[in-house]
Each structure stands twice: as C-alpha cells, then as structure tokens.
Scaffold this active site. Structure first.
Site, PDB file in Angstrom:
ATOM      1  N   LYS A 102       8.147  -4.823 -30.038  1.00 58.51           N
ATOM      2  CA  LYS A 102       7.380  -6.067 -30.284  1.00 58.51           C
ATOM      3  C   LYS A 102       8.160  -7.056 -31.132  1.00 58.51           C
ATOM      4  CE  LYS A 102       5.571  -2.746 -32.810  1.00 58.51           C
ATOM      5  NZ  LYS A 102       4.668  -1.683 -32.961  1.00 58.51           N
ATOM      6  N   GLY A 131      -0.111  -0.252 -28.337  1.00 56.90           N
ATOM      7  CA  GLY A 131       0.198   1.102 -27.876  1.00 56.90           C
ATOM      8  C   GLY A 131      -0.326   1.460 -26.501  1.00 56.90           C
ATOM      9  N   GLU A 187       3.418   3.652 -43.341  1.00 60.68           N
ATOM     10  CA  GLU A 187       4.805   3.990 -43.646  1.00 60.68           C
ATOM     11  C   GLU A 187       5.009   3.996 -45.166  1.00 60.68           C
ATOM     12  OE1 GLU A 187       7.588   3.548 -41.201  1.00 60.68           O
ATOM     13  OE2 GLU A 187       6.197   3.400 -39.530  1.00 60.68           O
ATOM     14  N   LYS A 202       2.655  -9.117 -32.445  1.00 58.27           N
ATOM     15  CA  LYS A 202       1.804  -8.877 -31.267  1.00 58.27           C
ATOM     16  C   LYS A 202       1.049 -10.150 -30.887  1.00 58.27           C
ATOM     17  CE  LYS A 202       1.507  -4.061 -32.583  1.00 58.27           C
ATOM     18  NZ  LYS A 202       0.786  -3.105 -33.426  1.00 58.27           N
ATOM     19  N   GLY A 302       1.360   5.773 -32.213  1.00 56.07           N
ATOM     20  CA  GLY A 302       1.553   7.219 -32.103  1.00 56.07           C
ATOM     21  C   GLY A 302       2.458   7.522 -30.915  1.00 56.07           C
TER      22      GLY A 302
END
Ligand code: NAP
Length: 433
Positions: A102, A131, A187, A202, A302
């Site tokens: 992205k 995703g 993260e 996005k 994921g």
C-alpha cells in the site's frame, strides 16, 4: 501451456504464507488456473535463515535475478525501494505483478499502472487495501458502471482494536496501545498505525480507484488517534456515538467540485453499520448512486487473510495468461478531478467545552458560532467538577449542522478566545449521518 513461473519477493508474514500455500495447494491451484504454477524463487534479505515450509533451495537474497523471466512476480517485501524498482523491472520485462504494497501504491500508483499498461501486463493489488476484504475489485470492476459518491472505511485493525478496548474497558490510550502490542495487534513502533499513516495510504488507493483520479498519500488529510482520551470516548458514548478512525473518500459536487480523501478519528452514530465493527476487524462502507449502500467486512491483516487476497490475484492473473490476450491494467485513474484540501470539505463538528457555569454563557457561545454561519443541531450542558477552578464549571457539548470545515475550524478558535470558555476539551467530526 505447460506451466507458469512465479517469483516471490519477500518471505515474511504474508510471503511465507503465500509460498506455503503455493507449494501445498499446487494441484488445486493448477485446476483453477488451467496450468501448473511453479514457484521458482523466494527472495528475502537473509537467505540463510530457515523458513518452515519453504525449501532452502528456493530462498535467495538476489531479487533482481529471481524476477528475471518469471511469468508472474509477487511483491511482498513492502517499503518503497527496492520494491518500486523491482516491480517496474518486472513489468517492463513482461511479467504480470501482484503486490500488497500500500505504501508504494499510495506514492507511485500512476507510474506503476502506466508501466503495466505499456507492457500489456497486469498489476493486481487486492491485498493492499483491507487485507482479505475484496474491495479493490468491487471498486474497479463490479461498480464500474455506477457512480461511487463516498467510501468510508475502518481500514486499520490496530487502531480499531485500541479504540474498541478504550470504549469497552474505559482504558486510556497508552494502556490500550500497550495491550495491543502485547497481543501482537500493534507493532513495537506503532507510529504508522496510530498516526493514521497506514489508513492514509489505503485512503489514497481507494480514492484513486473510486473516483478515477490520481490521489497520493500527500493529498490525504491525516489525523491519528493519539489525542483520543477516555474522557472523549465517554462523552461520545453518552451522546449515542462511537469513535472510529475512518478513511473517508468523497466525490464533491457543486460550486467547488473535486474529490476528498481524509483520515481522522470521527464520531459514528451507534446506528451506523460501521459502529458495530469491533476488535481488529476492518470494514468498508461504499455509497454509490445506483447500488446504494454496500458494506464489506472482514479481516484486514494477518498472514493467512492477506495471502488469500494475494492468491486470488495470482489465480486471476494466471488465468488471463493461460487464456491469452492483452492483460492491460484494469484500473483507470487518468481523470482530471481536483483533490480538495480539508478546509474546502463540508463536515459536522462535535465541540466539547469547559465553560463557566453562569448566565449568559450560552448566548456568548451561540454568537461565536453564528459569526461563522455555523448552526447548532444539539447542545447539552452538564455540571463539571474541576477542583482547580475557582468558580462552578459546566461541560457544554455542541453538535453542529453541516458546515464548511474552514468555518468550523474558525468557530473553534473563536470559542477558545471567549472569556466564558475555560478550555476546548475536544473537537471531533461527526460522520456517516
Ligand atoms: P514482513 O514480514 O516484514 O516481510 C518482508 C519480507 O521481505 C521479509 O521476508 C524480508 O526478508 C523481505 N525483504 C525486505 N526487504 C528486502 C530486500 N531489500 N531484499 C530482499 N528481501 C527483502 O512484511 P509483511 O508483513 O509480510 O508485509 C509484506 C507486504 O504486505 C507489505 O507491503 C505490507 O504492507 C503488505 N501487507 C501486510 C499485511 C500484514 O498483515 N502483514 C496486510 C496487508 C498488506 P527477511 O525475512 O530476510 O527479513
């Protein structure tokens, strides 16, 4: 056609999942494509590290050689360089490319599409937005005969998880973020998520596809969720709203036509379908002239969910190769619409003020709003305990009607300057009503 060769760039969270499925489900994929897909290389930074399910002989740290002559290149390295140069080299060399990148698309979309078009190959990127959720194909194919007017998305699972936990548990931002990190939703460096940058990339891709106008990351107005407090969430809940980090892409008509792409934490009515999207889930709400409202919901990140979208693109590209014919990039983003700054967009504000609890305050506030032509839809006042204050205080929550963002921002400045206003406790936009 005996087989198609596939080179994979990246063997991390998503890449390793794609590699394993390509190898384990080879027969099923061959049936769907009409020929065998042969994984020829998996390019990684450290080729000496063992990767479960990926034969060592496929690993290489030489991506330039890996892509040479491949029918299809899957890019799952992430980042701008060397991903951009490798994708361009692959497209120019006649390979079709599937990517989930992205960040790169939000920066170099037109350049990459043109390179694919010039070579008559395809560039697919379903996994780059939300995703596993199919949203790219609906925007560029299923809705191609309609006119999309607005897209509102919860496109970052980390921030949705954090806001959801704050609302459910009454936690502050820092505690919710720590929990998200412990559970692997966030993260170690959460900046891209909590500052809204991942959602902005996005938004740029969605706006480009929905309105066929090149929108880059720099065109997107971005506000993250670090300023959202437990108090703001409690006020929102009391007023029948939930706070969501939204990516909003809108086509604006009228005197000042153009498109808008923006990301910020917004109040969403509890009745709106997006309000029910909890945990780390993603959802994209699309409004189109003929189709009406559509909602796409599912797992936005994921390894396995993202690999589902990557493999879907791979099968589609491979089928096209088997059937033959020019594989031009289907996305058309050559429109000439203007991307409008946030100041030119119409929104609604909810402004929460701490004010002196004395006669005349409401009048002063109403005058400050009227000075900018902003009208009030709803105002509610409750007592406010402030032990530091030497006078009684009240909390005044004002929901405005729709007004130009520049007028709303000026109104907040005027309010902050009033004697009767001790502080502007929060300003949030109301969306989706
Ligand atoms: P990741 O776990 O960090 O994996 C990146 C892989 O690329 C690693 O195998 C790494 O090698 C390799 N790599 C990086 N730079 C390289 C270089 N210069 N040369 C050779 N190999 C290099 O990333 P990911 O989470 O799988 O994400 C991949 C892409 O998918 C990104 O564009 C991301 O935005 C996108 N995406 C991810 C998700 C998700 O849930 N993770 C969801 C949607 C989209 P080493 O293993 O040796 O370090």
């Amino acid at each position: 056609m005996e087989k198609l060769t596939v080179a994979l760039l990246g063997g991390g969270v998503v890449g390793s999942e794609v590699a394993r499925t390509l190898l384990a489900d080879a027969e099923t994929l061959a049936e769907r494509v009409g020929t065998r897909l042969e994984l020829t290389a998996v390019a990684v930074r450290d080729a000496s590290r063992e990767r479960p399910g990926i034969p060592a002989e496929l690993l290489t740290d030489d991506p330039e050689t890996a892509i040479r002559g491949a029918d299809i290149v899957i890019e799952l390295m992430g980042g701008i360089e060397p991903a951009r140069s490798l994708i361009l080299a692959a497209l120019e060399g006649g390979s079709s490319v599937v990517t989930a990148n992205k960040a790169l698309l939000a920066q170099s979309f037109p350049e990459l599409l043109e390179a694919a078009d010039a070579s008559g190959v395809r560039l697919e990127f379903e996994a780059a937005v939300a995703g596993a959720i199919p949203i790219v194909r609906p925007l560029q194919a299923s809705l191609a005969g309609d006119r999309v007017t607005r897209v509102m998305g919860i496109v970052n699972g980390t921030t949705n998880y954090i806001l959801d936990q704050m609302a459910r548990e009454g936690w502050g931002f820092a505690h919710a973020l720590r929990t998200a990190q412990e559970l692997g939703y966030a993260e170690a460096d959460p900046t891209a998520d909590v500052a809204g940058l991942d959602a902005a990339a996005k938004a740029a891709i969605i706006a480009s596809l929905a309105f066929q106008v090149p929108v880059s990351m720099d065109d997107v107005h971005v506000e993250g969720i670090t300023g959202v407090s437990a108090d703001m969430i409690a006020t929102a809940e009391a007023q029948g709203f939930t706070i969501k980090l939204l990516a909003i892409c809108e086509r604006l008509e009228g005197e000042n036509p153009g498109v808008s792409a923006r990301v910020y934490p917004a109040l969403v009515s509890r009745e709106h379908p997006l309000a029910a999207v909890s945990g780390a889930f993603n959802a994209v709400f699309v409004e189109a002239e003929s189709a009406g409202s559509l909602m796409f919901y599912g797992q936005g990140a994921g390894g396995a969910p993202t690999s589902s979208a990557v493999l879907g693109d791979l099968v589609s590209v491979a089928r096209r190769k088997v059937l033959g014919g020019r594989g031009q990039a289907p996305a058309q983003i050559r429109g000439t619409g203007r991307v409008l700054p946030i100041a030119d967009v119409d929104t609604r504000y909810q402004i929460t003020l701490e004010v002196s609890d004395r006669p005349g305050v409401l009048l002063a506030v109403a005058e400050a709003l009227a000075a900018e032509g902003v009208s009030v839809e709803l105002a509610s006042q409750t007592q406010f305990e402030n032990p530091q204050a030497d006078e009684p205080r009240a909390k005044l929550v004002i929901a405005t009607h729709t007004a130009r963002e520049s007028a709303l921002a000026a109104t907040v400045e005027n309010l902050a300057a009033l004697d009767a206003v001790a502080s502007v406790r929060s300003v949030l936009r109301i969306e989706g009503s």
